[in-house]
Design a protein around this motif. Structure first.
Motif, PDB file in Angstrom:
ATOM      1  N   GLU A  10       0.866  -1.168   0.000  1.00 60.97           N
ATOM      2  CA  GLU A  10       0.000   0.000   0.000  1.00 60.97           C
ATOM      3  C   GLU A  10       0.904   1.218   0.000  1.00 60.97           C
ATOM      4  OE1 GLU A  10      -3.150   2.070   2.929  1.00 60.97           O
ATOM      5  OE2 GLU A  10      -3.646   0.034   2.254  1.00 60.97           O
ATOM      6  N   GLY A  11       0.596   2.166  -0.861  1.00 54.25           N
ATOM      7  CA  GLY A  11       1.395   3.377  -0.960  1.00 54.25           C
ATOM      8  C   GLY A  11       0.509   4.595  -1.070  1.00 54.25           C
ATOM      9  N   THR A  12       1.152   5.754  -1.098  1.00 53.66           N
ATOM     10  CA  THR A  12       0.445   7.026  -1.196  1.00 53.66           C
ATOM     11  C   THR A  12       0.892   7.757  -2.448  1.00 53.66           C
ATOM     12  OG1 THR A  12       0.475   7.167   1.221  1.00 53.66           O
ATOM     13  CG2 THR A  12      -0.064   9.172   0.027  1.00 53.66           C
ATOM     14  N   VAL A  13      -0.062   8.229  -3.235  1.00 56.77           N
ATOM     15  CA  VAL A  13       0.246   8.973  -4.454  1.00 56.77           C
ATOM     16  C   VAL A  13       0.895  10.294  -4.058  1.00 56.77           C
ATOM     17  CG1 VAL A  13      -0.720  10.094  -6.485  1.00 56.77           C
ATOM     18  CG2 VAL A  13      -1.655   7.910  -5.719  1.00 56.77           C
ATOM     19  N   THR A  14       2.104  10.534  -4.593  1.00 55.64           N
ATOM     20  CA  THR A  14       2.829  11.763  -4.265  1.00 55.64           C
ATOM     21  C   THR A  14       2.939  12.708  -5.449  1.00 55.64           C
ATOM     22  OG1 THR A  14       4.933  10.687  -4.776  1.00 55.64           O
ATOM     23  CG2 THR A  14       4.199  10.666  -2.471  1.00 55.64           C
ATOM     24  N   ALA A  24       4.698   6.878  -2.998  1.00 58.53           N
ATOM     25  CA  ALA A  24       5.610   6.692  -1.873  1.00 58.53           C
ATOM     26  C   ALA A  24       5.260   5.378  -1.200  1.00 58.53           C
ATOM     27  CB  ALA A  24       5.473   7.844  -0.887  1.00 58.53           C
ATOM     28  N   LEU A  25       6.251   4.488  -1.105  1.00 59.46           N
ATOM     29  CA  LEU A  25       6.033   3.188  -0.484  1.00 59.46           C
ATOM     30  C   LEU A  25       6.349   3.235   1.009  1.00 59.46           C
ATOM     31  CD1 LEU A  25       7.596   1.050  -3.330  1.00 59.46           C
ATOM     32  CD2 LEU A  25       5.178   1.530  -2.930  1.00 59.46           C
ATOM     33  N   GLN A  30      10.285   5.300  -3.246  1.00 59.46           N
ATOM     34  CA  GLN A  30       9.201   5.760  -4.104  1.00 59.46           C
ATOM     35  C   GLN A  30       9.247   4.937  -5.388  1.00 59.46           C
ATOM     36  OE1 GLN A  30       8.040  10.016  -4.489  1.00 59.46           O
ATOM     37  NE2 GLN A  30       9.100   9.834  -6.440  1.00 59.46           N
ATOM     38  N   GLY A  31       8.097   4.682  -5.972  1.00 59.75           N
ATOM     39  CA  GLY A  31       8.026   3.949  -7.223  1.00 59.75           C
ATOM     40  C   GLY A  31       7.154   4.676  -8.218  1.00 59.75           C
ATOM     41  N   LEU A  32       7.143   4.169  -9.446  1.00 64.20           N
ATOM     42  CA  LEU A  32       6.365   4.777 -10.519  1.00 64.20           C
ATOM     43  C   LEU A  32       5.405   3.759 -11.115  1.00 64.20           C
ATOM     44  CD1 LEU A  32       5.857   7.124 -12.586  1.00 64.20           C
ATOM     45  CD2 LEU A  32       7.595   6.019 -14.009  1.00 64.20           C
ATOM     46  N   ILE A  33       4.144   4.171 -11.254  1.00 62.66           N
ATOM     47  CA  ILE A  33       3.167   3.389 -12.021  1.00 62.66           C
ATOM     48  C   ILE A  33       3.114   4.031 -13.394  1.00 62.66           C
ATOM     49  CG2 ILE A  33       0.792   2.582 -12.199  1.00 62.66           C
ATOM     50  CD1 ILE A  33       0.472   3.256  -9.203  1.00 62.66           C
ATOM     51  N   HIS A  34       3.642   3.357 -14.398  1.00 60.41           N
ATOM     52  CA  HIS A  34       3.584   3.872 -15.770  1.00 60.41           C
ATOM     53  C   HIS A  34       2.127   3.921 -16.209  1.00 60.41           C
ATOM     54  CE1 HIS A  34       4.023   3.838 -20.189  1.00 60.41           C
ATOM     55  NE2 HIS A  34       5.071   4.615 -19.914  1.00 60.41           N
ATOM     56  N   LYS A  68      18.048   1.408  -8.961  1.00 62.00           N
ATOM     57  CA  LYS A  68      17.158   1.119  -7.830  1.00 62.00           C
ATOM     58  C   LYS A  68      15.752   1.703  -8.015  1.00 62.00           C
ATOM     59  CE  LYS A  68      20.475  -0.918  -5.632  1.00 62.00           C
ATOM     60  NZ  LYS A  68      20.682  -2.267  -6.023  1.00 62.00           N
ATOM     61  N   LYS A  69      15.367   1.995  -9.266  1.00 61.79           N
ATOM     62  CA  LYS A  69      14.023   2.485  -9.547  1.00 61.79           C
ATOM     63  C   LYS A  69      13.043   1.327  -9.457  1.00 61.79           C
ATOM     64  CE  LYS A  69      15.365   6.355 -12.433  1.00 61.79           C
ATOM     65  NZ  LYS A  69      15.287   6.957 -13.770  1.00 61.79           N
TER      66      LYS A  69
END
Length: 126
Positions: A10-14, A24-25, A30-34, A68-69
């Motif tokens: 579960e993360g928060t959209v930043t 934000a994890l 932090q990660g990216l949803i393409h 590390k992305k």
């Protein structure tokens, strides 16, 4: 925290960009949803699906070893509405019940010429 491919988090959209959504994890990662991983089908505007501060469930698709992305997906957690049970069923065509074989062309040629004469009125070649 160490993440692994296939983890559901579960993360928060930043942040939201035209190409995807930053999530934000935890405090450091932090990660990216393409945009292609936001939902099944065509996504015209990412802003229509997500809002900054929104809590969402995501799946880790990939972690680049060098940079590390972290690549994330929401689409992987939902069923594709266009895929039905029949879509997964494989259908095979077989000719095992037909009497086909490999014959020399010279053996089949007289039948072909005879059939062509019947169908198209082609005169026999002498």
């Amino acid at each position: 925290m160490a993440y692994h491919i296939g983890d559901i988090l579960e993360g928060t959209v930043t942040g939201i960009q035209n190409y995807g959504v930053f999530v934000a994890l935890d405090d450091q990662e932090q990660g990216l949803i393409h945009i292609s991983e936001c939902e099944h089908g065509y996504v015209k505007r990412v802003n229509d699906l997500f809002k900054v501060g929104q809590k969402i469930k995501v799946m880790v698709l990939d972690i680049d070893e060098y940079s590390k992305k972290i690549s994330l997906s929401v689409r992987a957690l939902t069923d594709d509405p266009n895929v039905t049970e029949n879509w997964h069923r494989k259908h095979y065509w077989t000719n095992r019940h037909l009497d086909f074989g490999y014959q020399p062309i010279a053996q089949s040629m007289p039948q072909w010429l005879e059939q062509a004469e019947k169908d198209f009125g082609v005169p026999e070649i002498n």
